[in-house]
Design an enzyme around this catalytic site. Structure first.
Site, short mmCIF file in Angstrom:
data_model
loop_
_atom_site.label_atom_id
_atom_site.label_comp_id
_atom_site.label_asym_id
_atom_site.label_seq_id
_atom_site.Cartn_x
_atom_site.Cartn_y
_atom_site.Cartn_z
CG ASP A 92 -2.30 -0.27 1.04
OD1 ASP A 92 -2.74 -0.22 -0.12
OD2 ASP A 92 -3.00 -0.56 2.03
CD GLU A 191 -12.16 -1.64 3.21
OE1 GLU A 191 -11.14 -1.28 2.58
OE2 GLU A 191 -12.20 -1.74 4.45
O1 KIV Z 1 -4.79 -1.83 4.24
C1 KIV Z 1 -5.39 -2.90 4.00
O2 KIV Z 1 -5.20 -3.93 4.67
C2 KIV Z 1 -6.35 -2.91 2.91
C3 KIV Z 1 -7.31 -4.06 2.82
C4 KIV Z 1 -8.50 -3.79 3.67
C5 KIV Z 1 -7.69 -4.32 1.43
O3 KIV Z 1 -6.40 -1.99 2.15
#
Ligand code: KIV
Length: 283
Positions: A92, A191
């Protein structure tokens, strides 16, 4: 020998009707676990800010921290997989590492690809500025996974509420999903939206739709592993635990702690001639 999954392969998985499983991990222990469990892809999500680092939201986690945890997760995958057979690792991009400019986004995502074993990044939203950033990343050779619906980096605008509850917001999410496909995302996390919207987007997009709280009909599912294992104190309503992990761990640890002190042993004889030394301070 099976070929490891690359970002572009997810679309063929969708075409072939093969489900896609994605689990989060945050260190080598959790990485090894989810890889051994057979997840197709492993996401080092910024949810680690809350589940692991103890923050109230995902906003405070830094790029340095994401890099550190992604490297640790990569070591976990490597510890249980043959070289080159690890699941696809995705990291991310944290809050404010990509929103300020496309240059900053390329620099941040470039560090992920250069300094960790991740082969792709995920980022949230589909506003025009975000679409421009995604376009630039993709044209720089950086695979991008999109994320719409409940987007925790926008918690101060949207809260943690389900999205797509009326016609207008469902239509907006449809337009955003299509725009992310056009911008070149290789997959889309959807989500906490109504299951009918998950099914609708699964049908209408070529892009693989990876749901969490978006119904069963998506092309794949993603879960936060700490939620699945019942380790978190804030369980999202759309992601029930598979086992009461926290309660089981507490029971085991309490029973170990309670098993001490052991039966008394005779103290060693003190040397007769040495003066007593003052006790060392304990923390
Ligand atoms: O940060 C995370 O774990 C996510 C998931 C909820 C997809 O974005």
């Amino acid at each position: 020998m099976p070929v490891p999954l690359r970002p572009a392969d997810l679309a063929s998985r969708k075409l072939a009707g093969l489900p896609i499983t994605v689990l989060t991990a945050w260190d080598s222990l959790s990485g090894a676990l989810v890889a051994e469990a057979g997840a197709d892809a492993v996401l080092v999500g910024d949810s680690l800010a809350m589940t692991v680092l103890g923050h109230a939201t995902t906003l405070p986690v830094t790029l340095e921290e994401m890099l550190h945890h992604t490297r640790a997760t990569g070591r976990g995958l490597a510890s249980v997989c043959s070289p080159g057979q690890e699941p696809l690792l995705i990291c991310d991009l944290p809050f404010l590492s990509y929103q300020c400019s496309a240059d900053a986004a390329v620099a941040a995502a470039g560090r992920v690809l250069k300094e960790t074993p991740a082969a792709a990044v995920k980022l949230e939203g589909a506003e025009p500025e975000t679409l421009a950033v995604i376009d630039r990343l993709v044209r720089s050779g950086i695979p991008v996974m999109g994320h719409i619906g409940l987007t925790p980096q926008s918690v101060h605008q949207l809260g943690y509420r389900r999205q797509g509850n009326d016609d207008v917001s469902r239509e907006k999410l449809r337009r955003q999903a299509l725009a992310l496909q056009v911008a070149g995302c290789f997959a889309l996390v959807l989500e906490h939206v109504p299951p009918e919207l998950g099914a609708d987007l699964q049908r209408t997009l070529a892009l693989p739709v990876i749901g969490i709280g978006a119904g069963e009909a998506c092309d794949g599912q993603v879960r936060v592993t700490a939620d699945l294992l019942g380790l978190t104190s804030r369980q999202p309503p759309f992601s029930p635990p598979l086992l009461p992990g926290r309660a089981l761990a507490l029971e085991a640890l309490r029973s170990w702690v309670g098993s001490w002190p052991q039966p008394a042993q005779a103290p060693p004889a003190a040397p007769a001639t040495r003066p007593a030394t003052p006790a060392a301070p304990h923390c």
